[in-house]
Write a protein that holds these residues in place. Structure first.
Motif, mmCIF file in Angstrom:
data_model
loop_
_atom_site.group_PDB
_atom_site.id
_atom_site.type_symbol
_atom_site.label_atom_id
_atom_site.label_comp_id
_atom_site.label_asym_id
_atom_site.label_seq_id
_atom_site.Cartn_x
_atom_site.Cartn_y
_atom_site.Cartn_z
ATOM 1 N N LEU A 260 -2.948 -19.720 -38.340
ATOM 2 C CA LEU A 260 -1.810 -19.059 -37.716
ATOM 3 C C LEU A 260 -0.585 -19.111 -38.620
ATOM 4 C CD1 LEU A 260 -0.649 -17.698 -35.114
ATOM 5 C CD2 LEU A 260 0.111 -19.985 -34.450
ATOM 6 N N ALA A 261 -0.405 -20.217 -39.335
ATOM 7 C CA ALA A 261 0.708 -20.319 -40.278
ATOM 8 C C ALA A 261 0.638 -19.202 -41.318
ATOM 9 C CB ALA A 261 0.700 -21.684 -40.956
ATOM 10 N N CYS A 262 -0.560 -18.910 -41.809
ATOM 11 C CA CYS A 262 -0.744 -17.833 -42.779
ATOM 12 C C CYS A 262 -0.418 -16.477 -42.150
ATOM 13 C CB CYS A 262 -2.184 -17.871 -43.298
ATOM 14 S SG CYS A 262 -2.520 -16.777 -44.687
ATOM 15 N N VAL A 263 -0.862 -16.285 -40.910
ATOM 16 C CA VAL A 263 -0.587 -15.029 -40.198
ATOM 17 C C VAL A 263 0.913 -14.825 -40.030
ATOM 18 C CG1 VAL A 263 -0.843 -13.848 -37.980
ATOM 19 C CG2 VAL A 263 -2.801 -15.030 -38.985
ATOM 20 N N TRP A 264 1.627 -15.866 -39.633
ATOM 21 C CA TRP A 264 3.069 -15.720 -39.414
ATOM 22 C C TRP A 264 3.811 -15.417 -40.715
ATOM 23 C CZ3 TRP A 264 5.158 -19.720 -35.285
ATOM 24 C CH2 TRP A 264 4.687 -19.342 -34.025
ATOM 25 N N VAL A 265 3.354 -15.972 -41.840
ATOM 26 C CA VAL A 265 3.976 -15.641 -43.125
ATOM 27 C C VAL A 265 3.856 -14.143 -43.397
ATOM 28 C CG1 VAL A 265 3.731 -15.930 -45.631
ATOM 29 C CG2 VAL A 265 3.746 -17.938 -44.145
ATOM 30 N N THR A 321 1.395 -13.411 -30.667
ATOM 31 C CA THR A 321 1.741 -12.629 -31.860
ATOM 32 C C THR A 321 1.192 -11.212 -31.755
ATOM 33 O OG1 THR A 321 1.540 -14.703 -33.114
ATOM 34 C CG2 THR A 321 1.710 -12.677 -34.379
ATOM 35 N N PHE A 322 -0.036 -11.083 -31.243
ATOM 36 C CA PHE A 322 -0.688 -9.771 -31.074
ATOM 37 C C PHE A 322 -1.256 -9.719 -29.653
ATOM 38 C CE2 PHE A 322 -1.322 -11.118 -35.521
ATOM 39 C CZ PHE A 322 -0.559 -10.155 -36.157
ATOM 40 N N TYR A 324 -2.487 -7.519 -27.696
ATOM 41 C CA TYR A 324 -3.613 -6.656 -27.330
ATOM 42 C C TYR A 324 -4.831 -6.984 -28.190
ATOM 43 C CZ TYR A 324 0.155 -4.144 -25.051
ATOM 44 O OH TYR A 324 1.235 -3.818 -24.277
ATOM 45 N N ASP A 325 -5.978 -7.102 -27.535
ATOM 46 C CA ASP A 325 -7.193 -7.501 -28.239
ATOM 47 C C ASP A 325 -7.514 -6.581 -29.409
ATOM 48 O OD1 ASP A 325 -7.637 -9.691 -26.614
ATOM 49 O OD2 ASP A 325 -8.999 -8.638 -25.259
ATOM 50 N N ALA A 326 -7.387 -5.287 -29.206
ATOM 51 C CA ALA A 326 -7.744 -4.345 -30.276
ATOM 52 C C ALA A 326 -6.854 -4.563 -31.486
ATOM 53 C CB ALA A 326 -7.620 -2.911 -29.767
ATOM 54 N N ASP A 327 -5.573 -4.798 -31.257
ATOM 55 C CA ASP A 327 -4.639 -5.038 -32.359
ATOM 56 C C ASP A 327 -4.957 -6.349 -33.060
ATOM 57 O OD1 ASP A 327 -2.490 -4.717 -34.058
ATOM 58 O OD2 ASP A 327 -1.022 -5.492 -32.641
ATOM 59 N N LEU A 328 -5.212 -7.393 -32.273
ATOM 60 C CA LEU A 328 -5.510 -8.695 -32.860
ATOM 61 C C LEU A 328 -6.765 -8.636 -33.723
ATOM 62 C CD1 LEU A 328 -5.222 -11.705 -33.262
ATOM 63 C CD2 LEU A 328 -6.014 -12.059 -30.911
ATOM 64 N N ARG A 329 -7.775 -7.933 -33.252
ATOM 65 C CA ARG A 329 -9.030 -7.862 -34.020
ATOM 66 C C ARG A 329 -8.864 -7.067 -35.310
ATOM 67 N NH1 ARG A 329 -11.643 -7.239 -28.477
ATOM 68 N NH2 ARG A 329 -12.609 -9.285 -28.095
ATOM 69 N N GLN A 330 -7.842 -6.218 -35.369
ATOM 70 C CA GLN A 330 -7.574 -5.492 -36.617
ATOM 71 C C GLN A 330 -6.865 -6.378 -37.644
ATOM 72 O OE1 GLN A 330 -5.334 -1.998 -35.525
ATOM 73 N NE2 GLN A 330 -7.190 -0.751 -35.300
ATOM 74 N N GLN A 331 -6.192 -7.416 -37.184
ATOM 75 C CA GLN A 331 -5.389 -8.251 -38.068
ATOM 76 C C GLN A 331 -6.198 -9.300 -38.816
ATOM 77 O OE1 GLN A 331 -2.178 -7.536 -38.503
ATOM 78 N NE2 GLN A 331 -2.343 -5.912 -36.961
ATOM 79 N N LEU A 332 -7.306 -9.731 -38.238
ATOM 80 C CA LEU A 332 -8.075 -10.848 -38.783
ATOM 81 C C LEU A 332 -9.555 -10.570 -38.678
ATOM 82 C CD1 LEU A 332 -6.153 -13.660 -36.864
ATOM 83 C CD2 LEU A 332 -5.954 -13.228 -39.312
ATOM 84 N N SER A 333 -10.320 -11.290 -39.495
ATOM 85 C CA SER A 333 -11.770 -11.308 -39.322
ATOM 86 C C SER A 333 -12.204 -12.769 -39.274
ATOM 87 C CB SER A 333 -12.485 -10.571 -40.459
ATOM 88 O OG SER A 333 -12.146 -11.143 -41.712
ATOM 89 N N SER A 334 -13.352 -13.022 -38.663
ATOM 90 C CA SER A 334 -13.823 -14.397 -38.524
ATOM 91 C C SER A 334 -15.337 -14.414 -38.547
ATOM 92 C CB SER A 334 -13.315 -14.990 -37.200
ATOM 93 O OG SER A 334 -13.797 -16.306 -37.020
ATOM 94 N N HIS A 335 -15.888 -15.361 -39.312
ATOM 95 C CA HIS A 335 -17.340 -15.476 -39.418
ATOM 96 C C HIS A 335 -17.747 -16.945 -39.408
ATOM 97 C CE1 HIS A 335 -16.569 -11.413 -40.999
ATOM 98 N NE2 HIS A 335 -17.774 -11.131 -40.539
ATOM 99 N N SER A 336 -18.960 -17.168 -38.976
ATOM 100 C CA SER A 336 -19.501 -18.519 -38.838
ATOM 101 C C SER A 336 -20.366 -18.871 -40.041
ATOM 102 C CB SER A 336 -20.336 -18.597 -37.555
ATOM 103 O OG SER A 336 -20.857 -19.872 -37.375
ATOM 104 N N VAL A 337 -20.326 -20.152 -40.425
ATOM 105 C CA VAL A 337 -21.127 -20.669 -41.534
ATOM 106 C C VAL A 337 -21.860 -21.903 -41.034
ATOM 107 C CG1 VAL A 337 -21.072 -21.532 -43.901
ATOM 108 C CG2 VAL A 337 -19.389 -19.823 -43.166
ATOM 109 N N ASP A 338 -23.182 -21.887 -41.124
ATOM 110 C CA ASP A 338 -23.945 -23.020 -40.575
ATOM 111 C C ASP A 338 -24.058 -24.156 -41.594
ATOM 112 O OD1 ASP A 338 -26.006 -22.298 -42.371
ATOM 113 O OD2 ASP A 338 -27.123 -21.207 -40.845
ATOM 114 N N ASP A 339 -24.588 -25.294 -41.134
ATOM 115 C CA ASP A 339 -24.649 -26.482 -41.991
ATOM 116 C C ASP A 339 -25.511 -26.264 -43.230
ATOM 117 O OD1 ASP A 339 -22.950 -27.929 -40.407
ATOM 118 O OD2 ASP A 339 -24.466 -29.289 -39.584
ATOM 119 N N ALA A 340 -26.618 -25.554 -43.072
ATOM 120 C CA ALA A 340 -27.490 -25.323 -44.223
ATOM 121 C C ALA A 340 -26.765 -24.536 -45.307
ATOM 122 C CB ALA A 340 -28.760 -24.584 -43.781
#
Length: 446
Positions: A260-265, A321-322, A324-340
């Motif tokens: 979030l700190a990065c987003v606010w910058v 900060t955003f 509306y869901d549609a707006d928020l999803r345009q601002q960031l992406s997120s992905h999962s990384v497993d232990d392997a």
């Protein structure tokens, strides 16, 4: 002179507060998180191109403190908090890729910056005749040690750290319990989300607050969140001056404060490009950004344990900060990384001479899936020596321990067991807490 900012709760049910009140309280009275009424806008030209990280922090944070007594103290506060660097180091032979190293502080994790800033603010906010204050900290691994190091032996303050028993690395656990004096560690029979819930319940208990004043040093605290913007501002401004382009960031995230700190910058007008949230196997954020409804869930234990969060608190601020869901999803992406994949990433880079902690490895893996023609910074949040039980068997050699971390590991450590219930923490706070370190004792302990 600009008008002072007023700070509101994300839940909208509490009166507005000044910056000092918001920092001192930690959590708003309605259970929400404090946010400014509006984020200030800045121009890259406002910053001294020859300035230090502390100089950048001072300029960046000035609008948030206008009209408060802390404004005059801000340069000194930033000098204390940003006394070590956050280097933007080139990665191998890739001209457009760098690693933003945030682990050069006392506890070898990025949270040292925000914790030291918060401690410096508290020293100046506290009046001599005020009752002692207890700082409650829920930690999934790194926050607790940073806060303990920042507040250790500070007069009039006690720190109580809650961490999930058996779900932090051995060296992290040792750090949490090695301070003594005005710092107490509680190993909770549950997950980080239990620790976080217990802390929030205590902060929202008016009766408890009347008997034992409490505040927070988690990233729910505005005093922790705001200073974390400084290293993103400094890195992005440096990159733009040198390359003429914005810098994109891959941020390992759990409770969302650092991201979030990065987003606010970026929202304040500084040259931050794309932001990707690299998560471990906890799917709350990747599922939401993939289009599912937001749904908190129990945390899953992973090798990147400081990110084992199923109900990230700062999602409230992200939604402020955003809205509306549609707006928020345009601002960031997120992905999962497993232990392997974490293990494979650590091992692959170790053969090239780069050793990363499990959290940084999640970001490195996500960078490797992106367009490598763009300019990216992989955010390195902790020193790999904190996770020797994971890293050293993988790479087949020992990881040198930074001197400050080695000094912590040389001390004896202890932590008290606690049930994972709100009632158990309340009872401990009312009957089991340690004596707060007073001025004379602090001088004796030196």
């Amino acid at each position: 002179m600009s008008e002072p900012l007023l700070y509101r709760s994300t839940r909208g049910l509490a009166p507005g507060a000044g910056i000092g009140e918001a920092i001192a309280a930690g959590l708003a009275p309605d259970g929400g998180l404090y946010v400014p009424e509006a984020l200030p806008r800045l121009d890259p030209a406002d910053f001294d191109p020859r300035g230090s990280l502390a100089d950048t922090a001072t300029r960046l944070l000035r609008p948030f403190f206008v009209g408060h007594a802390l404004a005059a103290e801000l340069p000194a506060i930033c000098a204390e908090a940003f006394a070590f660097d956050a280097p933007l180091r080139p990665l191998g032979q890739h001209p457009g890729v760098a690693v933003l190293e945030l682990f050069h502080g006392p506890s070898a994790a990025f949270k040292d910056f925000g914790a030291r800033f918060l401690a410096s603010c508290f020293r100046r906010l506290r009046k001599p005749d005020e009752p002692p204050l207890t700082i409650l900290v829920a930690t999934s691994g790194d926050t607790g040690a940073a806060v303990a190091a920042a507040f250790h032996r500070q007069p009039g303050v006690e720190v109580v750290i809650l961490y999930p028993d058996g779900l932090v690395s051995p060296r992290q656990a040792h750090q949490l319990g090695c301070f003594g004096d005005n710092v107490r560690a509680l190993r909770v029979a549950g997950r980080f989300d239990d620790c976080q819930r217990m802390v929030k319940a205590a902060l929202n208990d008016a009766g408890l607050q009347a008997r034992r004043p409490l505040s927070s040093a988690n990233s729910i605290s505005l005093g922790r969140l705001l200073p974390q913007m400084a290293y993103y501002a400094h890195a992005s401004l440096q990159w733009q001056r040198e390359h003429g382009r914005p810098l994109n960031f891959v941020v390992p995230t759990g409770n969302l404060g650092n991201a979030l700190a990065c987003v606010w910058v970026r929202e304040m007008g500084l040259p931050v490009g794309e932001i990707e949230l690299a998560c471990n196997a906890n799917q709350t954020l990747p599922d939401y950004f993939g289009g599912a409804a937001y749904a908190a869930r129990p945390a899953v234990a992973t090798l990147a344990n400081a990110m084992d969060v199923g109900a990230p608190s700062n999602f409230e601020r992200l939604r402020w900060t955003f809205p509306y869901d549609a707006d928020l999803r345009q601002q960031l992406s997120s992905h999962s990384v497993d232990d392997a994949t974490i293990c494979a990433t650590v091992l692959r880079h170790a053969t090239r001479g780069e050793v990363f902690c499990p959290h940084t490895a999640t970001a490195m893996h996500r960078f490797e899936q992106r367009d490598r023609q763009a300019d990216w910074a992989v955010v390195a949040t902790a020193h790999p020596a904190k996770f020797e039980s994971v890293i050293e068997p993988l790479i087949g050699r020992t990881v040198p321990v930074p001197p400050a971390l080695a000094a912590m590991l040389d001390r004896p450590a202890q932590a008290e067991p606690l049930e994972a219930t709100d009632a158990a923490l309340k009872a401990w706070l009312l009957g089991e807490g340690a004596e707060v370190c007073g001025p004379e004792q602090a001088r004796r302990l030196g």
